[in-house]
Design an enzyme around this catalytic site. Structure first.
Site, PDB file in Angstrom:
ATOM      1  N   ASP A  54      -2.177  45.315  48.968  1.00 55.63           N
ATOM      2  CA  ASP A  54      -1.362  44.900  50.109  1.00 55.63           C
ATOM      3  C   ASP A  54       0.113  44.915  49.736  1.00 55.63           C
ATOM      4  OD1 ASP A  54       0.047  42.483  51.704  1.00 55.63           O
ATOM      5  OD2 ASP A  54      -1.518  43.391  52.932  1.00 55.63           O
ATOM      6  N   ARG A  55       0.908  45.593  50.535  1.00 56.89           N
ATOM      7  CA  ARG A  55       2.316  45.793  50.222  1.00 56.89           C
ATOM      8  C   ARG A  55       3.118  44.501  50.309  1.00 56.89           C
ATOM      9  NH1 ARG A  55      -1.658  48.302  51.511  1.00 56.89           N
ATOM     10  NH2 ARG A  55      -1.166  48.078  53.721  1.00 56.89           N
ATOM     11  N   THR A  56       2.914  43.725  51.362  1.00 55.12           N
ATOM     12  CA  THR A  56       3.654  42.465  51.496  1.00 55.12           C
ATOM     13  C   THR A  56       3.321  41.523  50.351  1.00 55.12           C
ATOM     14  OG1 THR A  56       3.947  42.566  53.899  1.00 55.12           O
ATOM     15  CG2 THR A  56       3.905  40.386  52.899  1.00 55.12           C
ATOM     16  N   CYS A  92       3.733  53.608  56.827  1.00 50.57           N
ATOM     17  CA  CYS A  92       3.693  52.180  56.508  1.00 50.57           C
ATOM     18  C   CYS A  92       5.118  51.757  56.225  1.00 50.57           C
ATOM     19  CB  CYS A  92       2.799  51.920  55.296  1.00 50.57           C
ATOM     20  SG  CYS A  92       2.911  50.218  54.657  1.00 50.57           S
ATOM     21  N   ASN A  93       5.669  50.910  57.065  1.00 51.09           N
ATOM     22  CA  ASN A  93       7.065  50.496  56.906  1.00 51.09           C
ATOM     23  C   ASN A  93       7.303  49.762  55.596  1.00 51.09           C
ATOM     24  OD1 ASN A  93       8.734  50.771  59.734  1.00 51.09           O
ATOM     25  ND2 ASN A  93       6.546  50.522  60.106  1.00 51.09           N
ATOM     26  N   THR A  94       6.436  48.810  55.268  1.00 48.75           N
ATOM     27  CA  THR A  94       6.655  47.981  54.083  1.00 48.75           C
ATOM     28  C   THR A  94       6.653  48.812  52.812  1.00 48.75           C
ATOM     29  OG1 THR A  94       5.461  46.228  55.279  1.00 48.75           O
ATOM     30  CG2 THR A  94       5.961  45.837  52.954  1.00 48.75           C
ATOM     31  N   THR A 134       6.401  43.019  58.907  1.00 47.85           N
ATOM     32  CA  THR A 134       5.746  42.079  58.000  1.00 47.85           C
ATOM     33  C   THR A 134       6.781  41.215  57.281  1.00 47.85           C
ATOM     34  OG1 THR A 134       5.833  43.591  56.114  1.00 47.85           O
ATOM     35  CG2 THR A 134       3.894  43.737  57.561  1.00 47.85           C
ATOM     36  N   LYS A 174      -5.257  44.474  61.963  1.00 45.58           N
ATOM     37  CA  LYS A 174      -5.922  44.811  60.703  1.00 45.58           C
ATOM     38  C   LYS A 174      -7.365  44.303  60.677  1.00 45.58           C
ATOM     39  CE  LYS A 174      -2.043  45.375  57.478  1.00 45.58           C
ATOM     40  NZ  LYS A 174      -2.373  46.749  57.051  1.00 45.58           N
ATOM     41  N   CYS A 203       6.313  47.889  62.088  1.00 37.54           N
ATOM     42  CA  CYS A 203       5.058  47.820  61.335  1.00 37.54           C
ATOM     43  C   CYS A 203       4.082  48.720  62.071  1.00 37.54           C
ATOM     44  CB  CYS A 203       4.524  46.393  61.275  1.00 37.54           C
ATOM     45  SG  CYS A 203       2.886  46.283  60.492  1.00 37.54           S
TER      46      CYS A 203
END
Length: 241
Positions: A54-56, A92-94, A134, A174, A203
């Protein structure tokens, strides 16, 4: 019309973040390409790696966890480059927290979704956009930095509204749900109360939300911007809408 000497790019899509967002992105590519038959669409190679951390969570946990995300992204990007892709997109922005570092390790161009979205806002004359993203994207300042470089004032949701944004992304989309319009309505009111002249769907899960629920022109979808840039970068024409 294309001639026999026309060389078309091959688009590599590093996806899986999440899988439904990747599916939606591919549909946007199809919808926005000027094509009358199969052979006039893009050649696309999609690597949907849902195992990328998970990026965040990775960004907010610190350098060690962030490095795990970066290495997973780099492996996917290198796989696509090695397979013959000439242009790379990451819907995916993050993940764009790592974009410039990734570009430094690649021989093919990575289309920077956030930078291109900032440029699109500038062309539209928007000056005070609200960022729906996010926690990782918001706290890392990705959009704020790119907007500021073009003289655009970025606005982030209030803490209560940001919790709703995260809930829409993680608890709803999600998790395989369409998304709660009441949550989005409260987020929209928050942006209006802060004097925003537009909102950015920053996002790709919110881009998915938009496929289920009609949204006004007030919103610019970063996924749309990325799709259009990919199409033109690969030498194809956009479908007029």
């Amino acid at each position: 019309m294309r001639t026999e000497n026309h060389r078309e790019g091959v688009l590599g899509v590093l996806g899986g973040m999440g899988p439904q967002a990747t599916n939606t992105f591919y549909q946007r590519l199809i919808d926005r390409t000027q094509a009358e038959k199969d052979q006039e669409h893009l050649q696309v190679l999609i690597w949907s790696d849902a195992k990328i951390p998970d990026r965040t969570a990775g960004i907010l946990a610190g350098a060690e966890e962030a490095e795990k995300v970066y290495q997973a992204l780099l492996a996917g990007a290198k796989l696509l480059e090695g397979a013959g892709c000439t242009v790379l997109a990451i819907p995916c922005n993050t993940s764009h927290y790592f974009a410039d570092r990734l570009q430094g390790q690649l021989k093919i161009p990575l289309i920077h979704m956030i930078r291109e979205t900032a440029a699109a806002l500038k062309r539209q004359g928007r000056t005070r956009p609200g960022i729906l993203a996010t926690d990782g994207t918001i706290r890392s300042g990705l959009y704020q930095k790119e907007f500021a470089a073009l003289g655009i004032t970025a606005v982030t949701p209030s803490p209560a509204a940001q919790k709703l944004v995260m809930s829409l992304i993680y608890d709803d989309v999600k998790s395989g749900r369409d998304g709660d319009p009441q949550k989005f309505a409260a987020i929209h009111r928050d942006l209006e109360e802060q004097g925003c002249d537009c909102g950015v769907l920053a996002c790709t899960e919110l881009s998915v939300y938009r496929t289920y629920h009609s949204l006004p022109d007030y919103y610019l979808d970063a996924m749309d911007v990325l799709a259009e840039e990919c199409i033109t970068a690969c030498g194809y024409k956009l479908r007029m809408v």
